[in-house]
Design an enzyme around this catalytic site. Structure first.
Site, PDB file in Angstrom:
ATOM      1  N   HIS A 151      -1.322   1.429  -4.263  1.00 40.42           N
ATOM      2  CA  HIS A 151      -1.888   2.711  -4.325  1.00 40.42           C
ATOM      3  C   HIS A 151      -0.902   3.828  -5.116  1.00 40.42           C
ATOM      4  CE1 HIS A 151      -3.793   1.940  -0.216  1.00 40.42           C
ATOM      5  NE2 HIS A 151      -4.358   1.132  -1.218  1.00 40.42           N
ATOM      6  N   CYS A 183      -0.589  14.751 -15.591  1.00 41.36           N
ATOM      7  CA  CYS A 183      -1.715  16.001 -15.434  1.00 41.36           C
ATOM      8  C   CYS A 183      -3.071  15.263 -15.151  1.00 41.36           C
ATOM      9  CB  CYS A 183      -1.808  16.486 -16.874  1.00 41.36           C
ATOM     10  SG  CYS A 183      -2.791  17.765 -16.884  1.00 41.36           S
ATOM     11  N   GLU A 192       1.242  -3.473  16.666  1.00 39.86           N
ATOM     12  CA  GLU A 192       0.158  -3.632  17.368  1.00 39.86           C
ATOM     13  C   GLU A 192      -0.696  -4.674  16.840  1.00 39.86           C
ATOM     14  OE1 GLU A 192      -1.679   0.151  17.039  1.00 39.86           O
ATOM     15  OE2 GLU A 192      -1.921  -0.075  14.916  1.00 39.86           O
ATOM     16  N   CYS A 201       1.226  21.411 -15.940  1.00 39.23           N
ATOM     17  CA  CYS A 201       1.416  20.829 -17.187  1.00 39.23           C
ATOM     18  C   CYS A 201       1.242  21.854 -18.248  1.00 39.23           C
ATOM     19  CB  CYS A 201       0.059  19.791 -17.425  1.00 39.23           C
ATOM     20  SG  CYS A 201       0.049  19.024 -19.065  1.00 39.23           S
ATOM     21  N   GLN A 214       0.907  -1.307  -0.032  1.00 45.62           N
ATOM     22  CA  GLN A 214      -0.042   0.115   0.112  1.00 45.62           C
ATOM     23  C   GLN A 214       0.800   1.239  -0.075  1.00 45.62           C
ATOM     24  OE1 GLN A 214      -3.447  -0.803   3.043  1.00 45.62           O
ATOM     25  NE2 GLN A 214      -1.714  -1.862   3.761  1.00 45.62           N
ATOM     26  N   ASN A 215       2.204   0.957   0.087  1.00 42.87           N
ATOM     27  CA  ASN A 215       3.160   2.013   0.374  1.00 42.87           C
ATOM     28  C   ASN A 215       3.264   2.867  -1.161  1.00 42.87           C
ATOM     29  OD1 ASN A 215       3.246   1.435   2.933  1.00 42.87           O
ATOM     30  ND2 ASN A 215       5.489   0.641   2.811  1.00 42.87           N
ATOM     31  N   ILE A 216       3.580   4.066  -1.090  1.00 42.70           N
ATOM     32  CA  ILE A 216       3.631   4.899  -2.378  1.00 42.70           C
ATOM     33  C   ILE A 216       5.225   5.435  -2.536  1.00 42.70           C
ATOM     34  CG2 ILE A 216       1.267   5.804  -2.355  1.00 42.70           C
ATOM     35  CD1 ILE A 216       2.038   8.183  -0.881  1.00 42.70           C
ATOM     36  N   ASP A 217       6.147   4.932  -1.619  1.00 41.91           N
ATOM     37  CA  ASP A 217       7.536   5.453  -1.594  1.00 41.91           C
ATOM     38  C   ASP A 217       8.497   4.861  -2.569  1.00 41.91           C
ATOM     39  OD1 ASP A 217       7.984   3.096  -0.212  1.00 41.91           O
ATOM     40  OD2 ASP A 217       7.843   3.969   1.502  1.00 41.91           O
ATOM     41  N   CYS A 235       8.957  -4.451  13.024  1.00 38.15           N
ATOM     42  CA  CYS A 235       8.887  -5.581  11.724  1.00 38.15           C
ATOM     43  C   CYS A 235      10.347  -5.889  11.470  1.00 38.15           C
ATOM     44  CB  CYS A 235       8.021  -5.188  10.700  1.00 38.15           C
ATOM     45  SG  CYS A 235       8.433  -3.541  10.128  1.00 38.15           S
TER      46      CYS A 235
HETATM   47  P1  CNA Z   1      -1.143   3.208   8.907  1.00 36.27           P
HETATM   48  O1  CNA Z   1      -2.836   3.135   9.019  1.00 36.27           O
HETATM   49  O2  CNA Z   1      -0.435   4.186   9.314  1.00 36.27           O
HETATM   50  O3  CNA Z   1      -0.729   1.849   9.834  1.00 36.27           O
HETATM   51  C1  CNA Z   1       0.624   1.320  10.053  1.00 36.27           C
HETATM   52  C2  CNA Z   1       0.668   0.158  10.938  1.00 36.27           C
HETATM   53  O4  CNA Z   1       2.201  -0.297  10.899  1.00 36.27           O
HETATM   54  C3  CNA Z   1       0.131   0.549  12.207  1.00 36.27           C
HETATM   55  O5  CNA Z   1      -0.530  -0.744  12.647  1.00 36.27           O
HETATM   56  C4  CNA Z   1       1.511   0.636  13.061  1.00 36.27           C
HETATM   57  O6  CNA Z   1       1.278  -0.102  14.521  1.00 36.27           O
HETATM   58  C5  CNA Z   1       2.538  -0.287  12.260  1.00 36.27           C
HETATM   59  N1  CNA Z   1       3.746  -0.126  12.281  1.00 36.27           N
HETATM   60  C6  CNA Z   1       4.305   1.176  12.512  1.00 36.27           C
HETATM   61  N2  CNA Z   1       5.684   0.871  12.795  1.00 36.27           N
HETATM   62  C7  CNA Z   1       6.146  -0.352  12.594  1.00 36.27           C
HETATM   63  C8  CNA Z   1       7.273  -0.975  12.822  1.00 36.27           C
HETATM   64  N3  CNA Z   1       8.418  -0.630  12.998  1.00 36.27           N
HETATM   65  N4  CNA Z   1       7.166  -2.551  12.713  1.00 36.27           N
HETATM   66  C9  CNA Z   1       5.779  -3.083  12.758  1.00 36.27           C
HETATM   67  N5  CNA Z   1       4.687  -2.299  12.611  1.00 36.27           N
HETATM   68  C10 CNA Z   1       4.601  -0.937  12.629  1.00 36.27           C
HETATM   69  O7  CNA Z   1      -0.930   2.723   7.468  1.00 36.27           O
HETATM   70  P2  CNA Z   1      -1.146   1.717   6.157  1.00 36.27           P
HETATM   71  O8  CNA Z   1      -0.155   1.292   5.748  1.00 36.27           O
HETATM   72  O9  CNA Z   1      -2.099   0.509   7.074  1.00 36.27           O
HETATM   73  O10 CNA Z   1      -2.280   2.427   5.424  1.00 36.27           O
HETATM   74  C11 CNA Z   1      -2.133   2.579   4.415  1.00 36.27           C
HETATM   75  C12 CNA Z   1      -2.087   3.920   3.583  1.00 36.27           C
HETATM   76  C13 CNA Z   1      -0.847   4.515   4.283  1.00 36.27           C
HETATM   77  C14 CNA Z   1      -1.567   3.869   2.058  1.00 36.27           C
HETATM   78  O11 CNA Z   1      -2.616   4.709   1.415  1.00 36.27           O
HETATM   79  C15 CNA Z   1      -0.327   4.449   2.059  1.00 36.27           C
HETATM   80  O12 CNA Z   1      -0.188   4.774   0.917  1.00 36.27           O
HETATM   81  C16 CNA Z   1      -0.096   5.185   3.134  1.00 36.27           C
HETATM   82  N6  CNA Z   1       1.304   5.698   3.626  1.00 36.27           N
HETATM   83  C17 CNA Z   1       2.459   5.316   2.679  1.00 36.27           C
HETATM   84  C18 CNA Z   1       3.432   5.716   3.257  1.00 36.27           C
HETATM   85  C19 CNA Z   1       4.686   5.137   2.679  1.00 36.27           C
HETATM   86  O13 CNA Z   1       4.668   4.871   1.547  1.00 36.27           O
HETATM   87  N7  CNA Z   1       5.826   5.011   3.289  1.00 36.27           N
HETATM   88  C20 CNA Z   1       3.632   6.396   4.322  1.00 36.27           C
HETATM   89  C21 CNA Z   1       2.578   7.039   5.173  1.00 36.27           C
HETATM   90  C22 CNA Z   1       1.336   6.590   4.534  1.00 36.27           C
END
Ligand code: CNA
Length: 313
Positions: free
Chosen positions: A133, A141, A233, A166, A115-118, A253
């Protein structure tokens, strides 16, 4: 029908043997796996939703930063906010990204649905990746859909605070799925195919609150396919869907996957460098045994745990 927890997958040992024999793993990841790279998640204590300065960005709430209707109306808050992200260089993949790349190297990975966008999965060399995502490093654009030149856009944003436009004079938008936008059809097709083949599902670093995309995998997978959670959690999948993950491994993790790699014989370190404590049925806390540190969890854990817990050496 509600999926019931599997009788034969209930301990850390079961997870290790499962990973030893698995050949078609689906790994679902979220923002938690990039937190150690310096990128905050959404919902943790230090996450974007709690730390963004809405006043400075002139937005009513942090959630609106990723809302498509708001972006179309005013993209400036999003770009102001994302300058911090684009300014972060160089980003190194976390141990968890490397673990997924190792699963692929060992021919165990069917697909990583992130789900990450990075875009860090690509840096880590993960090939079997679906960016559910999108990716923040690509631009298009919002009107004529012309592709933008990412390095130039990012350079102008960072150095001149220039909001990307654009040649048709509409705004450029990073190719990420904002709230209010639909997921790509190609992703659904891939899920439909993969759920027929997968032999286990690992969910890492996500609250599963965004739903939509990756929840489809948990919904559609055969009920006999083991489902394992690795997260800081506990995470509740809808009770309409399942009575819970077969095994939950709680902690950082990066530490948990490092422990798993030692158990799989992929690393030199000794498995005894880690402790696995039973928290409640099917739930274990994994952490390095030589570290005296404070574990912070964002929500009280089921039963015995309070908000902060002291690790014992
Ligand atoms: P969220 O809802 O913020 O959940 C993150 C989960 O990860 C939580 O349950 C935390 O407890 C857990 N967590 C945080 N740090 C750690 C760790 N070190 N070890 C283990 N568990 C950990 O984010 P989701 O990913 O569930 O939600 C999806 C969204 C977040 C997507 O639409 C993404 O695009 C969006 N997002 C992405 C990024 C990225 O690309 N790095 C950053 C922030 C948000």
């Amino acid at each position: 029908m509600v999926r019931t927890q599997l009788e034969h997958i209930r301990t850390v040992e079961d997870v290790v043997s499962l990973l030893r024999r698995s050949r078609h793993l689906i790994v679902i990841t979220g923002a938690g796996i990039s937190v150690s790279c310096g990128i905050p998640d959404f919902r943790s204590q230090n996450g974007i939703y709690r730390t963004v300065d809405c006043e400075a960005l002139d937005i009513p709430s942090a959630e609106l930063l990723f809302d498509i209707a708001y972006f179309r109306m005013d993209p400036i808050p999003f770009y102001k906010f994302s300058r911090t992200f684009y300014g972060m260089t160089p980003i190194q993949p976390s141990a968890t990204h490397q673990f997924i790349a190792n699963l692929e190297r060992h021919k165990k990975l069917l697909r990583n649905y992130t789900q990450n966008i990075d875009g860090i999965e690509r840096l880590a060399g993960i090939g079997k990746i679906i960016e559910c995502h999108g990716n923040i490093n690509e631009f298009r654009c919002i009107k004529c859909k012309r592709r933008g030149d990412a390095p130039i856009i990012i350079e102008k944003l960072l150095n001149y605070n220039e909001i990307p436009k654009c040649s048709c004079s509409s705004y450029m938008k990073p190719e990420i799925t904002f709230f209010g936008e639909s997921f790509p059809k190609s992703m659904k097709k891939c899920i439909d195919k993969d759920v027929l083949k997968c032999d286990a599902i690992l969910v890492i670093g996500t609250s599963l609150k965004v739903g939509g995309s990756v929840m489809e995998i948990l919904k559609q997978a055969d009920e006999n396919v083991p489902q394992i959670l690795i997260n800081k959690e506990t995470v509740q999948v809808s009770p309409k869907l399942s009575d819970g993950f077969d095994v939950t491994l709680l902690g950082q993790c990066d530490e948990i996957v490092t422990y798993i790699e030692t158990r799989l014989g992929w690393r030199e370190d000794s498995p005894s460098a880690y402790q696995c404590n039973l928290v409640s049925e099917r739930v274990f806390r994994v952490f390095p045994s030589n570290v005296e540190t404070t574990i912070s969890t964002d929500v009280p854990l089921t039963g015995v745990h309070s908000r902060k817990r002291k690790r014992k050496a």
